[in-house]
Design a protein around this motif. Structure first.
Motif, PDB file in Angstrom:
ATOM      1  N   ALA A   1      12.613  -0.954  -4.461  1.00  0.00           N
ATOM      2  CA  ALA A   1      13.281  -2.260  -4.366  1.00  0.00           C
ATOM      3  C   ALA A   1      13.852  -2.646  -5.729  1.00  0.00           C
ATOM      4  O   ALA A   1      14.993  -3.105  -5.835  1.00  0.00           O
ATOM      5  CB  ALA A   1      12.296  -3.317  -3.871  1.00  0.00           C
ATOM      6  N   GLU A   2      13.054  -2.437  -6.775  1.00  0.00           N
ATOM      7  CA  GLU A   2      13.502  -2.726  -8.143  1.00  0.00           C
ATOM      8  C   GLU A   2      14.743  -1.888  -8.479  1.00  0.00           C
ATOM      9  O   GLU A   2      15.708  -2.392  -9.066  1.00  0.00           O
ATOM     10  CB  GLU A   2      12.364  -2.433  -9.121  1.00  0.00           C
ATOM     11  N   ALA A   3      14.741  -0.618  -8.094  1.00  0.00           N
ATOM     12  CA  ALA A   3      15.875   0.271  -8.375  1.00  0.00           C
ATOM     13  C   ALA A   3      17.140  -0.208  -7.676  1.00  0.00           C
ATOM     14  O   ALA A   3      18.233  -0.157  -8.252  1.00  0.00           O
ATOM     15  CB  ALA A   3      15.540   1.697  -7.946  1.00  0.00           C
ATOM     16  N   SER A   4      17.004  -0.675  -6.438  1.00  0.00           N
ATOM     17  CA  SER A   4      18.191  -1.145  -5.713  1.00  0.00           C
ATOM     18  C   SER A   4      18.816  -2.341  -6.423  1.00  0.00           C
ATOM     19  O   SER A   4      20.040  -2.416  -6.578  1.00  0.00           O
ATOM     20  CB  SER A   4      17.843  -1.487  -4.260  1.00  0.00           C
ATOM     21  N   LEU A   5      17.978  -3.256  -6.885  1.00  0.00           N
ATOM     22  CA  LEU A   5      18.494  -4.452  -7.554  1.00  0.00           C
ATOM     23  C   LEU A   5      19.012  -4.125  -8.955  1.00  0.00           C
ATOM     24  O   LEU A   5      19.997  -4.720  -9.409  1.00  0.00           O
ATOM     25  CB  LEU A   5      17.416  -5.527  -7.588  1.00  0.00           C
ATOM     26  N   ALA A   6      18.382  -3.164  -9.624  1.00  0.00           N
ATOM     27  CA  ALA A   6      18.883  -2.722 -10.936  1.00  0.00           C
ATOM     28  C   ALA A   6      20.264  -2.096 -10.781  1.00  0.00           C
ATOM     29  O   ALA A   6      21.144  -2.305 -11.619  1.00  0.00           O
ATOM     30  CB  ALA A   6      17.905  -1.733 -11.566  1.00  0.00           C
ATOM     31  N   ALA A   7      20.477  -1.349  -9.723  1.00  0.00           N
ATOM     32  CA  ALA A   7      21.806  -0.781  -9.449  1.00  0.00           C
ATOM     33  C   ALA A   7      22.800  -1.902  -9.152  1.00  0.00           C
ATOM     34  O   ALA A   7      23.965  -1.833  -9.556  1.00  0.00           O
ATOM     35  CB  ALA A   7      21.727   0.200  -8.278  1.00  0.00           C
TER      36      ALA A   7
ATOM     37  N   LEU B   1      10.745   8.717  -3.749  1.00  0.00           N
ATOM     38  CA  LEU B   1      11.203   7.538  -4.473  1.00  0.00           C
ATOM     39  C   LEU B   1      10.410   7.281  -5.754  1.00  0.00           C
ATOM     40  O   LEU B   1      10.328   6.155  -6.223  1.00  0.00           O
ATOM     41  CB  LEU B   1      11.119   6.303  -3.552  1.00  0.00           C
ATOM     42  N   ASP B   2       9.855   8.335  -6.325  1.00  0.00           N
ATOM     43  CA  ASP B   2       9.153   8.190  -7.599  1.00  0.00           C
ATOM     44  C   ASP B   2      10.155   7.866  -8.705  1.00  0.00           C
ATOM     45  O   ASP B   2      11.364   8.026  -8.531  1.00  0.00           O
ATOM     46  CB  ASP B   2       8.377   9.463  -7.926  1.00  0.00           C
ATOM     47  N   ARG B   3       9.682   7.424  -9.834  1.00  0.00           N
ATOM     48  CA  ARG B   3      10.561   6.974 -10.921  1.00  0.00           C
ATOM     49  C   ARG B   3      11.552   8.055 -11.355  1.00  0.00           C
ATOM     50  O   ARG B   3      12.733   7.777 -11.528  1.00  0.00           O
ATOM     51  CB  ARG B   3       9.733   6.513 -12.126  1.00  0.00           C
ATOM     52  N   ASN B   4      11.084   9.283 -11.558  1.00  0.00           N
ATOM     53  CA  ASN B   4      11.983  10.355 -11.992  1.00  0.00           C
ATOM     54  C   ASN B   4      13.095  10.592 -10.975  1.00  0.00           C
ATOM     55  O   ASN B   4      14.253  10.815 -11.346  1.00  0.00           O
ATOM     56  CB  ASN B   4      11.215  11.647 -12.248  1.00  0.00           C
ATOM     57  N   SER B   5      12.763  10.539  -9.698  1.00  0.00           N
ATOM     58  CA  SER B   5      13.777  10.715  -8.657  1.00  0.00           C
ATOM     59  C   SER B   5      14.766   9.555  -8.659  1.00  0.00           C
ATOM     60  O   SER B   5      15.969   9.755  -8.495  1.00  0.00           O
ATOM     61  CB  SER B   5      13.118  10.841  -7.282  1.00  0.00           C
ATOM     62  N   LEU B   6      14.271   8.344  -8.866  1.00  0.00           N
ATOM     63  CA  LEU B   6      15.157   7.178  -8.909  1.00  0.00           C
ATOM     64  C   LEU B   6      16.161   7.291 -10.052  1.00  0.00           C
ATOM     65  O   LEU B   6      17.342   6.950  -9.888  1.00  0.00           O
ATOM     66  CB  LEU B   6      14.341   5.890  -9.042  1.00  0.00           C
ATOM     67  N   VAL B   7      15.705   7.785 -11.191  1.00  0.00           N
ATOM     68  CA  VAL B   7      16.612   7.976 -12.333  1.00  0.00           C
ATOM     69  C   VAL B   7      17.667   9.022 -11.979  1.00  0.00           C
ATOM     70  O   VAL B   7      18.857   8.856 -12.288  1.00  0.00           O
ATOM     71  CB  VAL B   7      15.828   8.354 -13.609  1.00  0.00           C
TER      72      VAL B   7
ATOM     73  N   TYR C   1       0.802  -1.223   0.000  1.00  0.00           N
ATOM     74  CA  TYR C   1       0.000   0.000   0.000  1.00  0.00           C
ATOM     75  C   TYR C   1       0.840   1.282   0.000  1.00  0.00           C
ATOM     76  O   TYR C   1       0.309   2.355   0.164  1.00  0.00           O
ATOM     77  CB  TYR C   1      -0.966   0.011   1.189  1.00  0.00           C
ATOM     78  N   ARG C   2       2.129   1.169  -0.195  1.00  0.00           N
ATOM     79  CA  ARG C   2       2.966   2.354  -0.314  1.00  0.00           C
ATOM     80  C   ARG C   2       3.226   2.616  -1.793  1.00  0.00           C
ATOM     81  O   ARG C   2       3.441   1.698  -2.572  1.00  0.00           O
ATOM     82  CB  ARG C   2       4.274   2.154   0.445  1.00  0.00           C
ATOM     83  N   ASP C   3       3.238   3.882  -2.135  1.00  0.00           N
ATOM     84  CA  ASP C   3       3.327   4.274  -3.539  1.00  0.00           C
ATOM     85  C   ASP C   3       4.595   3.794  -4.245  1.00  0.00           C
ATOM     86  O   ASP C   3       4.536   3.351  -5.386  1.00  0.00           O
ATOM     87  CB  ASP C   3       3.249   5.797  -3.668  1.00  0.00           C
ATOM     88  N   TYR C   4       5.732   3.900  -3.582  1.00  0.00           N
ATOM     89  CA  TYR C   4       7.006   3.701  -4.281  1.00  0.00           C
ATOM     90  C   TYR C   4       7.870   2.588  -3.699  1.00  0.00           C
ATOM     91  O   TYR C   4       9.023   2.434  -4.086  1.00  0.00           O
ATOM     92  CB  TYR C   4       7.797   5.010  -4.295  1.00  0.00           C
TER      93      TYR C   4
END
Length: 189
Positions: A91-97, A117-123, A83-86
């Protein structure tokens, strides 16, 4: 709620027990690991990058790794709350890194920048730690690590874990954002 927390704290304090005495076996699989594989103490953390308690315990975990340098192995299991937005994309970003050899740089960045932790911020964070952005974005878009994240979530549910962070210190369960002294006592035992 405060009374319940105080009661639970008093029960722990009076019993002298800081962690569950039962020893759990948690499969390590290919989860991100920091520290030597033959370390005398293994800490497994079930983590949600968007949850304030996981963020709050981050400095304590850093202090433990520094204090017990070479004697601790830290393993991360992703347990993003549905139920959390990001949570999931973080988690996906950490493993992609991790695919680019920079898991721990992203791990630290996500805890530092949470809850943004939105997509744009992750990039943007990926760029800051020097990742190949095309590979990173492709991994996010294809949810390359979905199976690993779902495996960790299933393991957490199978183990009846409902809180993050949850730690297993040489198999002993410790729940929540606890002070350094809690961890130290268990590690020293």
């Amino acid at each position: 709620m405060k009374k319940l927390f105080l009661l639970v704290f008093l029960v722990f304090a009076l019993s002298g027990s800081y962690a569950d005495e039962k020893r759990y076996i948690v499969p390590l699989e290919d989860s991100p690991a920091y520290g030597p594989s033959d370390a005398p103490v293994t800490i497994i953390e079930f983590l949600d990058f968007q949850w304030p308690h996981c963020v709050g315990v981050g400095p304590t975990v850093k202090k433990i790794l520094s204090t017990y340098k070479g004697k601790i192995r830290l393993i991360i299991k992703n347990y993003p709350y549905k139920y959390r937005d990001y949570s999931h994309i973080a988690a996906e970003a950490s493993l992609a890194a991790g695919d680019q050899g920079k898991y721990w740089g992203m791990h630290d960045m996500l805890l530092k920048k949470s809850p943004v932790l939105d997509r744009n911020s992750l990039v943007k964070y990926a760029q800051e730690i020097g990742l190949d952005l095309d590979k990173f974005k492709d991994s996010l878009d294809k949810m390359k690590h979905l199976n690993v994240i779902e495996r960790d979530k299933k393991l957490a549910v199978d183990m009846d874990l409902y809180n993050t962070p949850t730690f297993f210190i040489n198999g002993r369960k410790l729940i929540g954002n606890r002070p350094y002294e809690y961890f130290k006592k268990i590690i020293e035992e």
